[in-house]
Design a protein around this motif. Structure first.
Motif, short mmCIF file in Angstrom:
data_model
loop_
_atom_site.label_atom_id
_atom_site.label_comp_id
_atom_site.label_asym_id
_atom_site.label_seq_id
_atom_site.Cartn_x
_atom_site.Cartn_y
_atom_site.Cartn_z
N ARG A 40 2.13 13.90 4.54
CA ARG A 40 2.87 12.66 5.11
C ARG A 40 2.72 11.50 5.94
O ARG A 40 1.60 11.74 6.67
CB ARG A 40 3.78 13.81 5.70
CG ARG A 40 5.31 13.36 6.80
CD ARG A 40 5.54 14.28 7.41
NE ARG A 40 6.98 13.92 8.23
CZ ARG A 40 8.13 14.44 7.13
NH1 ARG A 40 7.93 15.27 6.84
NH2 ARG A 40 9.29 14.41 7.58
N CYS A 41 2.47 10.21 5.09
CA CYS A 41 1.88 9.35 5.54
C CYS A 41 2.79 8.20 6.89
O CYS A 41 1.93 7.74 7.17
CB CYS A 41 1.91 8.31 4.46
SG CYS A 41 0.58 9.30 2.85
N VAL A 42 4.00 8.60 6.79
CA VAL A 42 4.48 8.07 8.09
C VAL A 42 5.03 9.38 9.08
O VAL A 42 5.98 9.77 8.13
CB VAL A 42 5.54 7.07 7.50
CG1 VAL A 42 6.08 6.07 9.12
CG2 VAL A 42 5.23 6.09 6.56
N ALA A 79 -1.57 1.50 -1.77
CA ALA A 79 -2.84 2.06 -2.58
C ALA A 79 -2.99 2.95 -1.15
O ALA A 79 -4.04 3.71 -1.52
CB ALA A 79 -3.69 0.41 -1.77
N HIS A 80 -2.68 3.01 -0.29
CA HIS A 80 -2.91 3.61 0.65
C HIS A 80 -2.89 5.15 0.29
O HIS A 80 -3.43 6.21 0.11
CB HIS A 80 -1.99 3.91 1.52
CG HIS A 80 -2.13 4.94 2.51
ND1 HIS A 80 -1.89 5.48 4.51
CD2 HIS A 80 -1.19 6.39 2.57
CE1 HIS A 80 -2.45 6.07 5.06
NE2 HIS A 80 -1.99 7.06 4.28
N GLU A 81 -1.56 5.57 -0.33
CA GLU A 81 -0.84 7.44 -1.33
C GLU A 81 -2.20 6.94 -2.55
O GLU A 81 -2.65 8.29 -2.78
CB GLU A 81 -0.09 6.38 -1.67
CG GLU A 81 1.41 6.67 -0.85
CD GLU A 81 1.40 8.21 0.40
OE1 GLU A 81 1.15 9.30 0.19
OE2 GLU A 81 1.46 7.86 1.23
N LEU A 82 -2.99 6.21 -3.32
CA LEU A 82 -3.70 6.18 -4.21
C LEU A 82 -4.63 7.01 -4.06
O LEU A 82 -5.68 7.44 -4.16
CB LEU A 82 -3.46 4.62 -5.11
CG LEU A 82 -2.45 4.65 -6.08
CD1 LEU A 82 -2.36 3.15 -6.23
CD2 LEU A 82 -2.49 5.15 -7.10
N MET A 83 -5.30 5.94 -2.58
CA MET A 83 -6.62 6.85 -1.76
C MET A 83 -6.34 8.20 -1.94
O MET A 83 -7.36 8.31 -1.62
CB MET A 83 -6.82 6.18 -0.41
CG MET A 83 -8.32 6.65 -0.14
SD MET A 83 -9.80 6.15 -0.88
CE MET A 83 -10.59 7.96 -0.14
N HIS A 84 -5.32 8.49 -1.33
CA HIS A 84 -5.39 10.06 -1.15
C HIS A 84 -5.57 11.03 -3.03
O HIS A 84 -5.42 11.89 -2.89
CB HIS A 84 -3.76 10.98 -1.08
CG HIS A 84 -3.50 10.48 0.67
ND1 HIS A 84 -4.02 10.91 2.08
CD2 HIS A 84 -2.67 9.94 1.89
CE1 HIS A 84 -3.73 11.34 2.99
NE2 HIS A 84 -3.19 9.98 2.83
N ILE A 85 -4.71 10.07 -3.81
CA ILE A 85 -4.81 10.41 -4.91
C ILE A 85 -6.37 11.01 -5.59
O ILE A 85 -7.08 12.45 -6.02
CB ILE A 85 -3.42 9.95 -6.01
CG1 ILE A 85 -2.67 10.33 -5.96
CG2 ILE A 85 -4.33 10.70 -7.30
CD1 ILE A 85 -1.23 9.50 -6.39
N GLU A 136 -9.09 10.31 7.32
CA GLU A 136 -8.99 10.03 6.19
C GLU A 136 -7.56 9.39 5.63
O GLU A 136 -7.06 7.93 5.16
CB GLU A 136 -7.98 11.38 5.39
CG GLU A 136 -7.63 11.20 3.65
CD GLU A 136 -7.35 12.44 2.86
OE1 GLU A 136 -8.38 13.59 3.82
OE2 GLU A 136 -6.79 12.50 1.67
N GLU A 137 -6.28 9.04 6.96
CA GLU A 137 -5.45 8.69 6.92
C GLU A 137 -6.04 6.61 6.74
O GLU A 137 -4.87 5.74 6.41
CB GLU A 137 -4.55 8.53 8.44
CG GLU A 137 -3.79 10.40 7.88
CD GLU A 137 -3.21 10.25 6.52
OE1 GLU A 137 -2.39 8.94 5.84
OE2 GLU A 137 -2.89 10.98 6.45
N VAL A 138 -6.55 7.18 8.83
CA VAL A 138 -7.13 4.93 8.66
C VAL A 138 -8.62 4.72 7.64
O VAL A 138 -8.16 3.99 7.18
CB VAL A 138 -8.91 5.52 9.75
CG1 VAL A 138 -9.32 4.23 10.13
CG2 VAL A 138 -7.78 5.40 10.94
ZN LIG Z 1 -1.39 9.19 4.35
#
Ligand SMILES: [Zn+2]
Length: 312
Positions: A29-31, A200-206, A239-241
């Motif tokens: 959950r990114c935001v 890009a943020h979400e792709l980095m989680h993937i 990870e979020e940063v």
């Molecule tokens: Zn996130």
């Protein structure tokens, strides 16, 4: 990946209607949806827990810190001046839900789907860059993991607009080909740059996947930024940063490859300006939004200079 487990609190659970055991889906959950929590705490007269870490041990020089603060002021001034600026996440949280078929949500979904292939390539090159910058290029073990991470990024096919996700974007790791995007978020990211940063943020989680395959890199960046800022940026926060850092790097590379008449500062600012909130609170898994900008700029003095000087 058949089954994933929630971890570190940044998760949600979904239960299969058919199976008798719980099936967990790791959800990033990114935001945050902090506003409601704050209202609940306030209405019961309970003090909201203080999550701002101390900054006693920041190793950044006072001069570098001052430049970072100057760049943050520039980013958040652009948020007010730029007609295509990204809406701040606290403002998004306060907005009513938006149907998937509304013109704003449809325009946002089309923008996201159009930019997904570009964002994937930019994330892959940013990941390669980071692994060199942080000295992992000669590690065979890391390179195998990076190869798999890149394959996961390449396999993402689709952005799914979702009214209930509101101002969040999420990845369910049991559905790694899809990025779920709240309609308020889709409509609040009004530029290609803003959209690429969140994709890009979400792709980095993937890329990191269900097993934190890139944890060595994420840990190294977390250590560095914690040291620079004196903020505690480890675990899920780290990870979020890193996801935000990859977002900012992707946007910078995009701007370099698509020069136009707009100011460089204005376009760069869009990569982080959804964090220009009035209500600046973090939680266990996320730095506060303004500290997020601070951390990204501390890691990226080149970006600080470019924001201030309005040129590459
Ligand atoms: Zn996130």
């Amino acid at each position: 990946m058949k089954k994933d487990y929630p971890r570190n609190g940044a998760t949600a659970q979904r239960q299969s209607l058919i199976e008798t055991f719980a099936v967990f889906a790791a959800l990033r959950r990114c935001v945050r949806t902090l506003l409601l929590t704050l209202i609940v705490f306030a209405s019961f007269g309970v003090a909201f827990p203080q999550t701002k870490p101390t900054r006693a041990h920041a190793s950044m020089s006072p001069e570098a810190t001052a430049l970072v603060e100057q760049a943050i002021a520039i980013v958040c001034t652009q948020a007010k001046l730029d007609p295509q600026s990204s809406v701040a996440i606290d403002e998004m949280q306060a907005r009513p839900s938006l149907p998937v078929q509304s013109p704003e949500a449809r325009a946002g979904a089309e923008r996201a789907q159009r930019l997904l292939p570009v964002a994937k390539q930019l994330v892959i090159s940013s990941l390669r860059q980071l692994s060199t910058d942080y000295g992992f290029q000669k590690s065979r073990r890391f390179n195998l993991r990076l190869r798999d991470a890149i394959a996961r990024v390449n396999s993402v096919q689709r952005v799914r607009p979702d009214m209930d996700s509101r101002d969040n974007a999420s990845v369910y790791l049991n559905r790694p080909h899809v990025i779920t995007f709240g309609t308020i978020f889709l409509s609040g990211l009004r530029s290609d740059e803003g959209m690429i940063s969140v994709l890009a943020h979400e792709l980095m989680h993937i890329a990191d996947g269900g097993n934190d395959s890139l944890r060595a890199l994420v840990g190294a960046i977390g250590n560095r930024v914690s040291d620079l800022t004196g903020l505690d940026i480890h675990g899920q926060r780290g990870e979020e940063v890193v996801c935000d850092l990859v977002g900012a790097m992707a946007v910078r590379a995009y701007i370099v490859s698509t020069p136009d008449y707009q100011s460089v500062t204005r376009r760069l600012a869009r990569s982080v300006q959804h964090n220009c909130v009035e209500l600046d609170e973090g939680d266990e898994d996320h730095l506060s939004p303004r500290n997020t900008i601070r951390a990204l700029l501390a890691l990226n003095p080149g970006l600080v200079r470019e924001l201030i000087n309005d040129r590459f």
